[in-house]
Write a protein that holds these residues in place. Sequence first.
Motif, PDB file in Angstrom:
ATOM      1  N   ASN A   1      24.365  21.772 -19.527  1.00  0.00           N
ATOM      2  CA  ASN A   1      25.382  22.522 -20.280  1.00  0.00           C
ATOM      3  C   ASN A   1      26.703  22.669 -19.530  1.00  0.00           C
ATOM      4  O   ASN A   1      27.505  23.538 -19.845  1.00  0.00           O
ATOM      5  CB  ASN A   1      24.861  23.896 -20.706  1.00  0.00           C
ATOM      6  N   PHE A   2      26.922  21.850 -18.514  1.00  0.00           N
ATOM      7  CA  PHE A   2      28.193  21.845 -17.794  1.00  0.00           C
ATOM      8  C   PHE A   2      29.169  21.026 -18.616  1.00  0.00           C
ATOM      9  O   PHE A   2      28.985  19.837 -18.811  1.00  0.00           O
ATOM     10  CB  PHE A   2      27.997  21.244 -16.398  1.00  0.00           C
ATOM     11  N   LYS A   3      30.192  21.669 -19.156  1.00  0.00           N
ATOM     12  CA  LYS A   3      31.129  20.994 -20.060  1.00  0.00           C
ATOM     13  C   LYS A   3      32.382  20.568 -19.299  1.00  0.00           C
ATOM     14  O   LYS A   3      32.928  21.326 -18.517  1.00  0.00           O
ATOM     15  CB  LYS A   3      31.505  21.915 -21.211  1.00  0.00           C
ATOM     16  N   LEU A   4      32.833  19.360 -19.571  1.00  0.00           N
ATOM     17  CA  LEU A   4      34.018  18.810 -18.925  1.00  0.00           C
ATOM     18  C   LEU A   4      35.033  18.386 -19.973  1.00  0.00           C
ATOM     19  O   LEU A   4      34.669  17.967 -21.065  1.00  0.00           O
ATOM     20  CB  LEU A   4      33.641  17.583 -18.089  1.00  0.00           C
TER      21      LEU A   4
ATOM     22  N   ARG B   1      28.357  13.443 -25.313  1.00  0.00           N
ATOM     23  CA  ARG B   1      27.950  14.030 -26.583  1.00  0.00           C
ATOM     24  C   ARG B   1      29.167  14.250 -27.455  1.00  0.00           C
ATOM     25  O   ARG B   1      30.128  14.895 -27.048  1.00  0.00           O
ATOM     26  CB  ARG B   1      27.243  15.362 -26.316  1.00  0.00           C
ATOM     27  N   ILE B   2      29.120  13.726 -28.660  1.00  0.00           N
ATOM     28  CA  ILE B   2      30.194  13.923 -29.629  1.00  0.00           C
ATOM     29  C   ILE B   2      29.689  14.897 -30.681  1.00  0.00           C
ATOM     30  O   ILE B   2      28.625  14.704 -31.257  1.00  0.00           O
ATOM     31  CB  ILE B   2      30.606  12.592 -30.282  1.00  0.00           C
ATOM     32  N   ILE B   3      30.453  15.933 -30.923  1.00  0.00           N
ATOM     33  CA  ILE B   3      30.052  16.964 -31.879  1.00  0.00           C
ATOM     34  C   ILE B   3      30.807  16.737 -33.181  1.00  0.00           C
ATOM     35  O   ILE B   3      32.027  16.603 -33.198  1.00  0.00           O
ATOM     36  CB  ILE B   3      30.352  18.367 -31.318  1.00  0.00           C
ATOM     37  N   HIS B   4      30.059  16.689 -34.278  1.00  0.00           N
ATOM     38  CA  HIS B   4      30.661  16.500 -35.591  1.00  0.00           C
ATOM     39  C   HIS B   4      30.777  17.842 -36.306  1.00  0.00           C
ATOM     40  O   HIS B   4      29.944  18.723 -36.132  1.00  0.00           O
ATOM     41  CB  HIS B   4      29.814  15.531 -36.434  1.00  0.00           C
TER      42      HIS B   4
ATOM     43  N   GLU C   1      27.451  26.450 -31.785  1.00  0.00           N
ATOM     44  CA  GLU C   1      27.862  27.819 -31.497  1.00  0.00           C
ATOM     45  C   GLU C   1      29.379  27.841 -31.457  1.00  0.00           C
ATOM     46  O   GLU C   1      30.027  26.804 -31.375  1.00  0.00           O
ATOM     47  CB  GLU C   1      27.275  28.265 -30.158  1.00  0.00           C
ATOM     48  N   ASP C   2      29.967  29.029 -31.463  1.00  0.00           N
ATOM     49  CA  ASP C   2      31.424  29.139 -31.508  1.00  0.00           C
ATOM     50  C   ASP C   2      32.105  28.437 -30.344  1.00  0.00           C
ATOM     51  O   ASP C   2      33.150  27.837 -30.512  1.00  0.00           O
ATOM     52  CB  ASP C   2      31.847  30.616 -31.530  1.00  0.00           C
ATOM     53  N   ASP C   3      31.535  28.490 -29.102  1.00  0.00           N
ATOM     54  CA  ASP C   3      32.221  27.885 -27.978  1.00  0.00           C
ATOM     55  C   ASP C   3      32.081  26.370 -27.965  1.00  0.00           C
ATOM     56  O   ASP C   3      32.680  25.710 -27.158  1.00  0.00           O
ATOM     57  CB  ASP C   3      31.805  28.468 -26.631  1.00  0.00           C
ATOM     58  N   ASP C   4      31.319  25.780 -28.868  1.00  0.00           N
ATOM     59  CA  ASP C   4      31.228  24.337 -28.959  1.00  0.00           C
ATOM     60  C   ASP C   4      32.384  23.742 -29.743  1.00  0.00           C
ATOM     61  O   ASP C   4      32.564  22.533 -29.754  1.00  0.00           O
ATOM     62  CB  ASP C   4      29.915  23.909 -29.624  1.00  0.00           C
TER      63      ASP C   4
END
Length: 100
Positions: free
Chosen positions: A45-48, A70-73, A80-83
């Motif tokens: 879950n370390f986001k860059l 990971r690509i979020i559609h 979640e909101d922070d995504d």
Amino acid sequence: VCLTDGAKDECNVVEVVGRNHENQEIAVPVANLKLSCQPLLSLDNFKLQPPVTFRLAAGSGPVHLAGWHRIIHREDTSLEDDDLSEEDEEELPPIKPAKK
């Protein structure tokens, strides 16, 4: 992030290098690995925010990095909101002080 064959029992510091809002290079240590006490570390879950570079800041390695892109559609309802990216967030009105 893990040490691989041939690594010495020394501190191996892995850092992420990116740029801040003023386009200045910044480096942040994300792992301190040592064979005898912590040969691997999960950065789950370390986001860059690309582009970034991983760099061996201390130690002689070798260090192995594994991960996924990971690509979020938008239609993914499990987010979640922070995504959500900044451009997906709604503009909120400014907070006004309460009346007494």
